[in-house]
Write a protein that holds these residues in place. Structure first.
Motif, PDB file in Angstrom:
ATOM      1  N   ALA A  43       0.833  -1.203   0.000  1.00  0.00           N
ATOM      2  CA  ALA A  43       0.000   0.000   0.000  1.00  0.00           C
ATOM      3  C   ALA A  43       0.870   1.257   0.000  1.00  0.00           C
ATOM      4  CB  ALA A  43      -0.935  -0.018   1.202  1.00  0.00           C
ATOM      5  N   LYS A  44       1.925   1.213   0.812  1.00  0.00           N
ATOM      6  CA  LYS A  44       2.809   2.393   0.915  1.00  0.00           C
ATOM      7  C   LYS A  44       3.466   2.697  -0.431  1.00  0.00           C
ATOM      8  CE  LYS A  44       2.953   4.492   4.860  1.00  0.00           C
ATOM      9  NZ  LYS A  44       1.509   4.549   4.739  1.00  0.00           N
ATOM     10  N   ASN A  45       3.971   1.654  -1.082  1.00  0.00           N
ATOM     11  CA  ASN A  45       4.617   1.853  -2.379  1.00  0.00           C
ATOM     12  C   ASN A  45       3.642   2.395  -3.418  1.00  0.00           C
ATOM     13  OD1 ASN A  45       7.138   1.091  -1.571  1.00  0.00           O
ATOM     14  ND2 ASN A  45       6.938  -1.049  -2.237  1.00  0.00           N
ATOM     15  N   LEU A  46       2.433   1.837  -3.421  1.00  0.00           N
ATOM     16  CA  LEU A  46       1.448   2.280  -4.412  1.00  0.00           C
ATOM     17  C   LEU A  46       1.099   3.754  -4.202  1.00  0.00           C
ATOM     18  CD1 LEU A  46      -0.853  -0.874  -4.530  1.00  0.00           C
ATOM     19  CD2 LEU A  46       0.594   0.009  -6.380  1.00  0.00           C
ATOM     20  N   GLU A  47       0.989   4.118  -2.957  1.00  0.00           N
ATOM     21  CA  GLU A  47       0.684   5.511  -2.638  1.00  0.00           C
ATOM     22  C   GLU A  47       1.758   6.439  -3.199  1.00  0.00           C
ATOM     23  OE1 GLU A  47      -0.721   5.464   1.500  1.00  0.00           O
ATOM     24  OE2 GLU A  47      -0.388   7.629   1.424  1.00  0.00           O
ATOM     25  N   LYS A  48       3.001   6.003  -3.029  1.00  0.00           N
ATOM     26  CA  LYS A  48       4.131   6.785  -3.521  1.00  0.00           C
ATOM     27  C   LYS A  48       4.064   6.917  -5.057  1.00  0.00           C
ATOM     28  CE  LYS A  48       7.832   5.270  -1.215  1.00  0.00           C
ATOM     29  NZ  LYS A  48       9.033   4.453  -1.089  1.00  0.00           N
ATOM     30  N   LEU A  49       3.751   5.815  -5.702  1.00  0.00           N
ATOM     31  CA  LEU A  49       3.718   5.821  -7.168  1.00  0.00           C
ATOM     32  C   LEU A  49       2.538   6.633  -7.703  1.00  0.00           C
ATOM     33  CD1 LEU A  49       4.621   2.063  -7.662  1.00  0.00           C
ATOM     34  CD2 LEU A  49       6.053   3.994  -8.296  1.00  0.00           C
ATOM     35  N   LEU A  50       1.419   6.598  -6.975  1.00  0.00           N
ATOM     36  CA  LEU A  50       0.247   7.372  -7.415  1.00  0.00           C
ATOM     37  C   LEU A  50       0.528   8.876  -7.409  1.00  0.00           C
ATOM     38  CD1 LEU A  50      -2.696   5.479  -5.657  1.00  0.00           C
ATOM     39  CD2 LEU A  50      -2.391   5.800  -8.128  1.00  0.00           C
ATOM     40  N   ALA A  51       1.457   9.275  -6.554  1.00  0.00           N
ATOM     41  CA  ALA A  51       1.751  10.711  -6.409  1.00  0.00           C
ATOM     42  C   ALA A  51       2.741  11.225  -7.455  1.00  0.00           C
ATOM     43  CB  ALA A  51       2.289  10.972  -5.006  1.00  0.00           C
ATOM     44  N   LEU A  52       3.290  10.326  -8.291  1.00  0.00           N
ATOM     45  CA  LEU A  52       4.325  10.768  -9.241  1.00  0.00           C
ATOM     46  C   LEU A  52       3.793  11.797 -10.235  1.00  0.00           C
ATOM     47  CD1 LEU A  52       6.168   7.444 -10.206  1.00  0.00           C
ATOM     48  CD2 LEU A  52       6.791   9.128  -8.472  1.00  0.00           C
ATOM     49  N   ARG A  53       4.631  12.766 -10.545  1.00  0.00           N
ATOM     50  CA  ARG A  53       4.299  13.796 -11.524  1.00  0.00           C
ATOM     51  C   ARG A  53       5.530  14.044 -12.402  1.00  0.00           C
ATOM     52  NH1 ARG A  53       0.463  12.702  -9.706  1.00  0.00           N
ATOM     53  NH2 ARG A  53      -1.301  13.855  -8.909  1.00  0.00           N
ATOM     54  N   GLY A  54       5.345  14.840 -13.458  1.00  0.00           N
ATOM     55  CA  GLY A  54       6.476  15.257 -14.300  1.00  0.00           C
ATOM     56  C   GLY A  54       7.132  14.076 -15.003  1.00  0.00           C
ATOM     57  N   ASP A  55       8.458  14.091 -15.093  1.00  0.00           N
ATOM     58  CA  ASP A  55       9.181  13.049 -15.830  1.00  0.00           C
ATOM     59  C   ASP A  55       8.977  11.676 -15.221  1.00  0.00           C
ATOM     60  OD1 ASP A  55      10.056  14.858 -17.613  1.00  0.00           O
ATOM     61  OD2 ASP A  55      12.062  15.097 -16.739  1.00  0.00           O
ATOM     62  N   GLU A  56       8.900  11.646 -13.891  1.00  0.00           N
ATOM     63  CA  GLU A  56       8.717  10.345 -13.244  1.00  0.00           C
ATOM     64  C   GLU A  56       7.359   9.752 -13.602  1.00  0.00           C
ATOM     65  OE1 GLU A  56      11.503  10.540  -9.304  1.00  0.00           O
ATOM     66  OE2 GLU A  56       9.419  11.175  -9.103  1.00  0.00           O
ATOM     67  N   GLN A  57       6.366  10.604 -13.673  1.00  0.00           N
ATOM     68  CA  GLN A  57       5.042  10.108 -14.061  1.00  0.00           C
ATOM     69  C   GLN A  57       5.077   9.605 -15.501  1.00  0.00           C
ATOM     70  OE1 GLN A  57       1.659  12.877 -14.149  1.00  0.00           O
ATOM     71  NE2 GLN A  57       0.298  11.111 -14.009  1.00  0.00           N
ATOM     72  N   LYS A  58       5.731  10.382 -16.366  1.00  0.00           N
ATOM     73  CA  LYS A  58       5.830   9.975 -17.791  1.00  0.00           C
ATOM     74  C   LYS A  58       6.393   8.567 -17.895  1.00  0.00           C
ATOM     75  CE  LYS A  58       6.168  14.220 -20.406  1.00  0.00           C
ATOM     76  NZ  LYS A  58       7.152  15.292 -20.237  1.00  0.00           N
ATOM     77  N   GLU A  59       7.429   8.343 -17.101  1.00  0.00           N
ATOM     78  CA  GLU A  59       8.088   7.031 -17.121  1.00  0.00           C
ATOM     79  C   GLU A  59       7.122   5.931 -16.644  1.00  0.00           C
ATOM     80  OE1 GLU A  59      11.969   6.909 -17.037  1.00  0.00           O
ATOM     81  OE2 GLU A  59      11.768   4.753 -17.408  1.00  0.00           O
ATOM     82  N   LEU A  60       6.382   6.228 -15.588  1.00  0.00           N
ATOM     83  CA  LEU A  60       5.408   5.245 -15.076  1.00  0.00           C
ATOM     84  C   LEU A  60       4.370   4.915 -16.150  1.00  0.00           C
ATOM     85  CD1 LEU A  60       3.890   3.612 -12.880  1.00  0.00           C
ATOM     86  CD2 LEU A  60       2.772   5.749 -12.195  1.00  0.00           C
ATOM     87  N   LEU A  61       3.830   5.956 -16.796  1.00  0.00           N
ATOM     88  CA  LEU A  61       2.796   5.736 -17.807  1.00  0.00           C
ATOM     89  C   LEU A  61       3.359   4.927 -18.978  1.00  0.00           C
ATOM     90  CD1 LEU A  61       1.010   9.233 -17.817  1.00  0.00           C
ATOM     91  CD2 LEU A  61       0.546   7.229 -16.406  1.00  0.00           C
ATOM     92  N   LYS A  62       4.613   5.197 -19.313  1.00  0.00           N
ATOM     93  CA  LYS A  62       5.230   4.460 -20.415  1.00  0.00           C
ATOM     94  C   LYS A  62       5.407   2.980 -20.046  1.00  0.00           C
ATOM     95  CE  LYS A  62       8.866   4.577 -23.867  1.00  0.00           C
ATOM     96  NZ  LYS A  62       8.856   3.121 -23.910  1.00  0.00           N
ATOM     97  N   LEU A  63       5.792   2.756 -18.795  1.00  0.00           N
ATOM     98  CA  LEU A  63       5.943   1.357 -18.354  1.00  0.00           C
ATOM     99  C   LEU A  63       4.601   0.630 -18.426  1.00  0.00           C
ATOM    100  CD1 LEU A  63       8.375   1.774 -15.309  1.00  0.00           C
ATOM    101  CD2 LEU A  63       8.862   0.587 -17.459  1.00  0.00           C
ATOM    102  N   GLY A  64       3.527   1.322 -18.050  1.00  0.00           N
ATOM    103  CA  GLY A  64       2.185   0.732 -18.139  1.00  0.00           C
ATOM    104  C   GLY A  64       1.835   0.394 -19.579  1.00  0.00           C
ATOM    105  N   GLY A  65       2.068   1.350 -20.486  1.00  0.00           N
ATOM    106  CA  GLY A  65       1.776   1.139 -21.902  1.00  0.00           C
ATOM    107  C   GLY A  65       2.623   0.018 -22.490  1.00  0.00           C
ATOM    108  N   ASP A  66       3.911   0.003 -22.138  1.00  0.00           N
ATOM    109  CA  ASP A  66       4.810  -1.041 -22.659  1.00  0.00           C
ATOM    110  C   ASP A  66       4.389  -2.420 -22.173  1.00  0.00           C
ATOM    111  OD1 ASP A  66       6.224   0.890 -23.922  1.00  0.00           O
ATOM    112  OD2 ASP A  66       7.953   0.875 -22.562  1.00  0.00           O
ATOM    113  N   CYS A  67       3.953  -2.474 -20.936  1.00  0.00           N
ATOM    114  CA  CYS A  67       3.524  -3.757 -20.348  1.00  0.00           C
ATOM    115  C   CYS A  67       2.367  -4.337 -21.166  1.00  0.00           C
ATOM    116  CB  CYS A  67       3.118  -3.518 -18.892  1.00  0.00           C
ATOM    117  SG  CYS A  67       2.390  -4.938 -18.095  1.00  0.00           S
ATOM    118  N   LEU A  68       1.433  -3.462 -21.545  1.00  0.00           N
ATOM    119  CA  LEU A  68       0.296  -3.914 -22.358  1.00  0.00           C
ATOM    120  C   LEU A  68       0.769  -4.387 -23.732  1.00  0.00           C
ATOM    121  CD1 LEU A  68      -2.786  -4.126 -22.954  1.00  0.00           C
ATOM    122  CD2 LEU A  68      -2.626  -1.800 -23.844  1.00  0.00           C
ATOM    123  N   LEU A  69       1.598  -3.573 -24.373  1.00  0.00           N
ATOM    124  CA  LEU A  69       2.022  -3.918 -25.732  1.00  0.00           C
ATOM    125  C   LEU A  69       2.800  -5.228 -25.747  1.00  0.00           C
ATOM    126  CD1 LEU A  69       3.054  -0.393 -27.108  1.00  0.00           C
ATOM    127  CD2 LEU A  69       0.988  -1.711 -27.593  1.00  0.00           C
TER     128      LEU A  69
END
Ligand code: 5AD
Ligand code: FES
Length: 362
Positions: free
Chosen positions: A16-42
């Motif tokens: 839960a703690k880790n997810l909370e941290k990741l949900l708060a990401l913004r800027g370049d770090e968020q971009k990276e998270l979203l890309k990882l999500g998209g790549d995982c699907l592809l």
């Protein structure tokens, strides 16, 4: 991205703690998270996006959820109930346009006339489309017996959002009576799984009183419940609902949108084989909101094929997009939009949740 964040994702350390941290990401770090999500699907599922033609066939509702524009106490919405013929026509449209499947959604009713009508309608749709069109239902809480009947008549997927997995928050969003009971809703989800449906749920994001801790718990709820499909999106206030009075405590709308994207990306990383919808509420905030959701890991889209003269009466929230378009316009618009992000429509396929087959294999 800081290596610690990358490590959490790569090691799938979903606390839960880790997810909370990741949900708060913004800027370049968020971009990276979203890309990882998209790549995982592809990587896991490819670039196909499955269509579900959405028919909102009635806005008559017996419930009174505090956030919802079609709640029964809202006297300022004209109520409608499409004829079976109009629903069948929409089903034929979906079939002819190779959408693969259909979602029947309406305000919540559980009276006998309604249950019987859906039963007959399912059979009619199956007959009119050579059994080729997959059917998902989104008709709220019903008895296990009703769920079984509808399953036997041809529905094979069911969406029932938990709205929030936090019981306290749930009760703040609904009247305090047995028609709006958290335990009952959970029981319905269990019944759906037991009957044999591919079972979908989801939450609203950015509700009054909701925190990142709640949302992290929502993600874990969906994982622990072994859910097959998810539709989630930002909460959008509606003037004619009681919850509108809380509008001053809300996160800014862009913030709700950005957190929704993080929710999609994280859930995709946590559950690579489920279906995740790019929801209309995302598009209500950002004109390319659904595309952004797909790039973060969503693989299902639900084009509205409700006859357009009734669309403006199914306003769960305000500024709902595509309420003036006809189904044909949406169809053209969608394929162009997908192409722009390198995705292709999964024409003529039911696009089932792979997770369901893994979950039920024994
Ligand atoms: N904002 C966003 N989503 C809403 N829904 C209902 N009202 C709103 C709103 N004001 C969602 C609920 C419901 C789904 C059909 O629409 O999550 O389950
Ligand atoms: Fe209709 Fe909640 S107001 S189900």
């Amino acid at each position: 991205m800081k290596s610690t964040i990358r490590n959490i994702i790569l090691s799938a350390d979903w606390t839960a703690k880790n997810l909370e941290k990741l949900l708060a990401l913004r800027g370049d770090e968020q971009k990276e998270l979203l890309k990882l999500g998209g790549d995982c699907l592809l990587k896991g599922r490819g670039n196909e996006v499955y269509y579900r033609g959405l028919v909102e066939f009635s806005n008559i509702c017996t419930k009174d959820c505090f956030y919802c524009g079609i709640r029964k106490s809202n006297r300022n919405t004209a109520r409608y109930d499409l004829s079976d013929d109009a629903v069948l026509e929409a089903a034929r449209f979906a079939h002819e346009h190779r959408y693969g499947s259909l979602v029947l959604q309406a305000g919540e009713r559980d009276d006998l006339v309604f249950v019987e009508r859906i039963d007959q309608l399912l059979k009619k749709i199956k007959a009119a489309t050579n059994g080729e069109l997959g059917i998902t239902l989104s008709l709220g809480e019903q008895t296990a017996e009703t769920y079984r009947r509808w399953f036997e008549s041809g529905a094979h997927r069911y969406l029932l959002r938990i709205e929030t997995s936090d019981e306290m928050l749930y009760h703040q969003l609904h009247p305090n009576d047995d028609k709006h009971n958290f335990e009952k809703r959970l029981q319905c989800l269990k019944d759906l799984q037991k009957v044999g449906y591919q079972t979908g749920t989801g939450v609203m994001i950015g509700l009054p009183g909701q925190t990142l801790t709640h949302l992290a718990a929502d993600l874990l709820f969906m994982k622990n419940f072994d859910i097959d499909m998810v539709g989630m999106g930002p909460y959008i206030e509606h003037e004619e609902t009681p919850l509108y009075s809380e509008k001053n405590v809300l996160w800014p709308i862009q913030e709700r949108f950005l957190i929704s994207l993080n929710m999609v990306a994280l859930l995709r990383l946590m559950m690579p084989d489920i279906n995740i919808a790019a929801t209309t509420a995302m598009q209500a905030i950002d004109p390319v909101g659904r595309e952004k959701a797909m790039q973060a890991g969503a693989n299902v889209i639900m084009p509205n094929i409700t006859p357009s003269n009734q669309r403006r009466n199914y306003l769960l929230y305000q500024n709902k997009p595509c309420t003036d378009e006809g189904a044909d316009d949406c169809s053209n618009c969608l394929s162009i939009r997908l192409e722009m992000i390198g995705r292709v429509p999964g024409y003529d396929q039911w696009g089932d949740s792979e997770h369901f087959f893994r979950r039920t294999k024994s």
